[in-house]
Design a protein around this motif. Sequence first.
Motif, PDB file in Angstrom:
ATOM      1  N   THR A 109       0.851  -1.181   0.000  1.00 12.64           N
ATOM      2  CA  THR A 109       0.000   0.000   0.000  1.00 12.64           C
ATOM      3  C   THR A 109       0.886   1.230   0.000  1.00 12.64           C
ATOM      4  O   THR A 109       1.810   1.333   0.804  1.00 12.64           O
ATOM      5  CB  THR A 109      -0.915   0.011   1.239  1.00 12.64           C
ATOM      6  OG1 THR A 109      -1.651  -1.207   1.265  1.00 12.64           O
ATOM      7  CG2 THR A 109      -1.872   1.171   1.201  1.00 12.64           C
ATOM      8  N   ASN A 150      -8.098  -1.621   4.812  1.00 11.19           N
ATOM      9  CA  ASN A 150      -6.944  -2.408   5.257  1.00 11.19           C
ATOM     10  C   ASN A 150      -7.046  -2.789   6.729  1.00 11.19           C
ATOM     11  O   ASN A 150      -6.129  -2.531   7.514  1.00 11.19           O
ATOM     12  CB  ASN A 150      -5.654  -1.604   5.049  1.00 11.19           C
ATOM     13  CG  ASN A 150      -5.480  -1.176   3.625  1.00 11.19           C
ATOM     14  OD1 ASN A 150      -5.061  -1.960   2.786  1.00 11.19           O
ATOM     15  ND2 ASN A 150      -5.833   0.062   3.340  1.00 11.19           N
ATOM     16  N   GLN A 176       5.621   4.007   0.767  1.00 12.35           N
ATOM     17  CA  GLN A 176       4.970   2.760   1.152  1.00 12.35           C
ATOM     18  C   GLN A 176       4.615   2.817   2.632  1.00 12.35           C
ATOM     19  O   GLN A 176       5.430   3.185   3.471  1.00 12.35           O
ATOM     20  CB  GLN A 176       5.873   1.557   0.905  1.00 12.35           C
ATOM     21  CG  GLN A 176       5.197   0.247   1.229  1.00 12.35           C
ATOM     22  CD  GLN A 176       6.055  -0.967   0.937  1.00 12.35           C
ATOM     23  OE1 GLN A 176       7.215  -0.845   0.573  1.00 12.35           O
ATOM     24  NE2 GLN A 176       5.481  -2.138   1.088  1.00 12.35           N
ATOM     25  N   VAL A 178      -8.807   4.315   5.150  1.00 13.12           N
ATOM     26  CA  VAL A 178      -7.665   3.407   5.232  1.00 13.12           C
ATOM     27  C   VAL A 178      -8.011   2.194   6.091  1.00 13.12           C
ATOM     28  O   VAL A 178      -7.725   1.051   5.724  1.00 13.12           O
ATOM     29  CB  VAL A 178      -6.418   4.138   5.782  1.00 13.12           C
ATOM     30  CG1 VAL A 178      -5.316   3.155   6.132  1.00 13.12           C
ATOM     31  CG2 VAL A 178      -5.928   5.166   4.783  1.00 13.12           C
TER      32      VAL A 178
END
Length: 95
Positions: free
Chosen positions: A3, A71, A9, A67
């Motif tokens: 991600t 995730n 990253q 987010v």
Amino acid sequence: MRTYIGRQQAISAEDFAELALGTPIELWLGVEGETDEERAAREDAARDILADNPNLPDDLVRIAAQVIEGNPDLFDVVPLVRLARRRTARKGAAA
């Protein structure tokens, strides 16, 4: 799965928070053992950032929700909760 936020990253919850904030998370939560002068300077910097970006809190909540929703496996909130509890305990002791 990797991600990225921009070209950076994000590997951990702390990475997401720092990239979303544009500042280290410690600026907002403090660090264990900081002096009164360090805390005052940190809080002044945070106030300046909020003054320049009044929509920042709302934007960050929206980004964080997106987010987390996308995730959930990346977030172990226990370390963040412990950090917040330490900060709250320090503030209570100083009062």
